[in-house]
Scaffold this motif. Structure first.
Motif, PDB file in Angstrom:
ATOM      1  N   VAL A 152      73.925  43.706-142.636  1.00  0.00           N
ATOM      2  CA  VAL A 152      73.245  43.235-141.430  1.00  0.00           C
ATOM      3  C   VAL A 152      72.624  44.458-140.769  1.00  0.00           C
ATOM      4  CG1 VAL A 152      73.466  42.111-139.196  1.00  0.00           C
ATOM      5  CG2 VAL A 152      74.858  41.322-141.121  1.00  0.00           C
ATOM      6  N   SER A 153      71.330  44.394-140.483  1.00  0.00           N
ATOM      7  CA  SER A 153      70.622  45.541-139.928  1.00  0.00           C
ATOM      8  C   SER A 153      70.279  45.302-138.464  1.00  0.00           C
ATOM      9  CB  SER A 153      69.351  45.843-140.737  1.00  0.00           C
ATOM     10  OG  SER A 153      68.535  44.690-140.847  1.00  0.00           O
ATOM     11  N   ILE A 154      70.430  46.358-137.677  1.00  0.00           N
ATOM     12  CA  ILE A 154      70.184  46.306-136.240  1.00  0.00           C
ATOM     13  C   ILE A 154      69.178  47.391-135.876  1.00  0.00           C
ATOM     14  CG2 ILE A 154      71.202  46.476-133.935  1.00  0.00           C
ATOM     15  CD1 ILE A 154      73.948  45.968-135.257  1.00  0.00           C
ATOM     16  N   ALA A 155      68.102  47.017-135.200  1.00  0.00           N
ATOM     17  CA  ALA A 155      67.177  47.998-134.642  1.00  0.00           C
ATOM     18  C   ALA A 155      67.558  48.238-133.185  1.00  0.00           C
ATOM     19  CB  ALA A 155      65.740  47.504-134.729  1.00  0.00           C
ATOM     20  N   ALA A 156      67.804  49.489-132.841  1.00  0.00           N
ATOM     21  CA  ALA A 156      68.079  49.882-131.464  1.00  0.00           C
ATOM     22  C   ALA A 156      66.770  50.433-130.889  1.00  0.00           C
ATOM     23  CB  ALA A 156      69.178  50.939-131.407  1.00  0.00           C
ATOM     24  N   VAL A 157      66.135  49.665-130.024  1.00  0.00           N
ATOM     25  CA  VAL A 157      64.754  49.949-129.626  1.00  0.00           C
ATOM     26  C   VAL A 157      64.691  50.399-128.172  1.00  0.00           C
ATOM     27  CG1 VAL A 157      62.419  49.019-129.422  1.00  0.00           C
ATOM     28  CG2 VAL A 157      63.931  48.203-131.246  1.00  0.00           C
ATOM     29  N   GLN A 158      64.129  51.582-127.969  1.00  0.00           N
ATOM     30  CA  GLN A 158      63.836  52.056-126.627  1.00  0.00           C
ATOM     31  C   GLN A 158      62.387  52.514-126.576  1.00  0.00           C
ATOM     32  OE1 GLN A 158      65.250  53.890-128.887  1.00  0.00           O
ATOM     33  NE2 GLN A 158      64.436  55.971-128.734  1.00  0.00           N
ATOM     34  N   GLY A 159      61.793  52.461-125.407  1.00  0.00           N
ATOM     35  CA  GLY A 159      60.428  52.937-125.265  1.00  0.00           C
ATOM     36  C   GLY A 159      59.453  52.149-126.130  1.00  0.00           C
ATOM     37  N   HIS A 160      58.535  52.860-126.751  1.00  0.00           N
ATOM     38  CA  HIS A 160      57.453  52.210-127.493  1.00  0.00           C
ATOM     39  C   HIS A 160      57.877  51.817-128.910  1.00  0.00           C
ATOM     40  CE1 HIS A 160      55.149  54.456-124.380  1.00  0.00           C
ATOM     41  NE2 HIS A 160      54.449  53.349-124.382  1.00  0.00           N
ATOM     42  N   ALA A 161      57.513  50.608-129.288  1.00  0.00           N
ATOM     43  CA  ALA A 161      57.589  50.138-130.677  1.00  0.00           C
ATOM     44  C   ALA A 161      56.238  49.503-130.971  1.00  0.00           C
ATOM     45  CB  ALA A 161      58.727  49.137-130.854  1.00  0.00           C
ATOM     46  N   ILE A 162      55.332  50.293-131.462  1.00  0.00           N
ATOM     47  CA  ILE A 162      53.928  49.894-131.560  1.00  0.00           C
ATOM     48  C   ILE A 162      53.497  49.857-133.020  1.00  0.00           C
ATOM     49  CG2 ILE A 162      51.564  50.530-130.932  1.00  0.00           C
ATOM     50  CD1 ILE A 162      52.698  51.879-128.447  1.00  0.00           C
ATOM     51  N   GLY A 163      52.736  48.842-133.386  1.00  0.00           N
ATOM     52  CA  GLY A 163      52.173  48.760-134.724  1.00  0.00           C
ATOM     53  C   GLY A 163      53.240  48.836-135.799  1.00  0.00           C
ATOM     54  N   ALA A 164      53.196  49.896-136.597  1.00  0.00           N
ATOM     55  CA  ALA A 164      54.201  50.071-137.640  1.00  0.00           C
ATOM     56  C   ALA A 164      55.602  50.168-137.044  1.00  0.00           C
ATOM     57  CB  ALA A 164      53.889  51.319-138.464  1.00  0.00           C
ATOM     58  N   GLY A 165      55.709  50.680-135.813  1.00  0.00           N
ATOM     59  CA  GLY A 165      57.006  50.719-135.140  1.00  0.00           C
ATOM     60  C   GLY A 165      57.507  49.325-134.803  1.00  0.00           C
ATOM     61  N   PHE A 166      56.622  48.459-134.349  1.00  0.00           N
ATOM     62  CA  PHE A 166      56.955  47.060-134.091  1.00  0.00           C
ATOM     63  C   PHE A 166      57.398  46.400-135.393  1.00  0.00           C
ATOM     64  CE2 PHE A 166      55.066  43.049-131.813  1.00  0.00           C
ATOM     65  CZ  PHE A 166      56.306  42.438-131.841  1.00  0.00           C
ATOM     66  N   GLN A 167      56.664  46.637-136.460  1.00  0.00           N
ATOM     67  CA  GLN A 167      56.999  46.004-137.736  1.00  0.00           C
ATOM     68  C   GLN A 167      58.313  46.534-138.309  1.00  0.00           C
ATOM     69  OE1 GLN A 167      53.490  44.781-140.315  1.00  0.00           O
ATOM     70  NE2 GLN A 167      52.540  46.408-139.102  1.00  0.00           N
ATOM     71  N   LEU A 168      58.630  47.787-138.036  1.00  0.00           N
ATOM     72  CA  LEU A 168      59.907  48.326-138.487  1.00  0.00           C
ATOM     73  C   LEU A 168      61.060  47.664-137.730  1.00  0.00           C
ATOM     74  CD1 LEU A 168      61.204  50.273-140.443  1.00  0.00           C
ATOM     75  CD2 LEU A 168      60.933  52.091-138.752  1.00  0.00           C
ATOM     76  N   ALA A 169      60.895  47.438-136.439  1.00  0.00           N
ATOM     77  CA  ALA A 169      61.910  46.711-135.682  1.00  0.00           C
ATOM     78  C   ALA A 169      62.041  45.285-136.201  1.00  0.00           C
ATOM     79  CB  ALA A 169      61.560  46.709-134.195  1.00  0.00           C
ATOM     80  N   LEU A 170      60.925  44.662-136.560  1.00  0.00           N
ATOM     81  CA  LEU A 170      60.952  43.303-137.104  1.00  0.00           C
ATOM     82  C   LEU A 170      61.584  43.241-138.484  1.00  0.00           C
ATOM     83  CD1 LEU A 170      57.372  42.142-136.049  1.00  0.00           C
ATOM     84  CD2 LEU A 170      59.514  41.104-135.270  1.00  0.00           C
ATOM     85  N   ALA A 171      61.582  44.362-139.210  1.00  0.00           N
ATOM     86  CA  ALA A 171      62.196  44.383-140.540  1.00  0.00           C
ATOM     87  C   ALA A 171      63.696  44.160-140.463  1.00  0.00           C
ATOM     88  CB  ALA A 171      61.890  45.709-141.237  1.00  0.00           C
ATOM     89  N   CYS A 172      64.302  44.507-139.336  1.00  0.00           N
ATOM     90  CA  CYS A 172      65.752  44.379-139.186  1.00  0.00           C
ATOM     91  C   CYS A 172      66.144  42.942-138.836  1.00  0.00           C
ATOM     92  CB  CYS A 172      66.244  45.329-138.106  1.00  0.00           C
ATOM     93  SG  CYS A 172      66.078  47.079-138.552  1.00  0.00           S
TER      94      CYS A 172
END
Length: 263
Positions: A117-137
């Motif tokens: 089980v994968s968890i993205a711990a997101v702070q600040g900006h998650a833009i473009g590829a960063g958004f998609q990396l958070a969505l990968a989890c």
């Protein structure tokens, strides 16, 4: 007890493993963890290096931002040193271009496999590829300063790093289209309301919230979590009756295992 073991530290990615928990950290805060093909290769390698003991994988970014997206150097004629520039790729054959994008996507595809089980711990900006990396989890725990944006369309591109399907699954087609086509920011409070974030906490509490969720995930027997995750992941592609059958088969395996009865 032994402490965390470092298995990878290269190209802006660090992988450490502490028994059943792996932590993958983006380590270029000076550039807000901007992404590059080298970073994507390192992320794909991190997935290959995960020991079989790992049950939960946490993805985080150092500094004030999770990831501000693709490094803009990718759009220059020179591109990244030692890499084909995007302009060069565009001038190549369809097969070569498709194969290169497929290689980029490998960094985003392994996070949802059934054994973790994968968890993205997101702070600040998650833009473009960063958004998609958070969505990968599988799950997203967000600080209250988190800001998501899918800026690819604004640049004349499309989101191509495996983020479109999970975004639609999380927020629905109409809202996903609006978010992607406008490139607007989705702030933490809205992300929680629309189902993009599982939980939002004050920034100072982000690490503690991830630790609490990790502990809760580890409390259940591993095989039960694996079977449940596989059921949920496949549900959208099955008919109601097929899902019923999948549930019966999974439960049969669990009951036999608990009873010590072989297949």
């Amino acid at each position: 007890m032994t402490g965390p073991k470092a298995l990878l530290d290269q190209d802006g990615v660090r992988l450490t493993v502490d028994e059943a928990v792996a932590t993958i950290t983006l380590t270029n805060p000076a550039k807000r963890n901007a992404q590059s093909p080298a970073l994507w290769r390192a992320l794909a390698e991190a997935g290959r290096l995960l020991p079989g003991s790992v049950r939960v994988t946490v993805l985080r970014g150092e500094g004030k931002s999770f990831s501000a997206g693709l490094d803009r150097q990718a759009f220059t004629p020179e591109g990244f040193e030692g890499e084909p520039s995007f302009i060069d790729l565009a001038r190549g054959s369809d097969a070569d271009l498709d194969a290169e994008i497929a290689r980029y996507q490998e960094a985003f595809t392994w996070w949802r496999r059934s054994d973790i089980v994968s968890i993205a711990a997101v702070q600040g900006h998650a833009i473009g590829a960063g958004f998609q990396l958070a969505l990968a989890c599988d799950l997203r725990v967000c600080a209250d300063d988190a800001q998501f944006a899918m800026r690819e369309t604004s640049l004349g591109l499309v989101p191509d790093l495996c983020g479109t399907q999970p975004l639609v699954q999380l927020v629905g087609y109409a809202r996903a289209l609006e978010i992607c086509a406008t490139g607007r920011f989705v702030h933490a409070a809205e992300a929680e309301t629309i189902g993009l974030a599982n939980v939002v906490v004050p920034a100072a509490e982000l690490s503690a919230a991830v630790e609490d969720l990790t502990a809760a995930l580890l409390a259940a027997p591993r095989d039960a979590v694996i079977e449940t995750k596989a059921l949920l992941r496949g549900a959208a592609g099955r008919t109601y009756d097929d899902q019923r059958a999948a549930e019966r088969a999974a439960q049969g395996r669990r009951l036999r295992d608990l009873a010590g009865v072989g297949e």
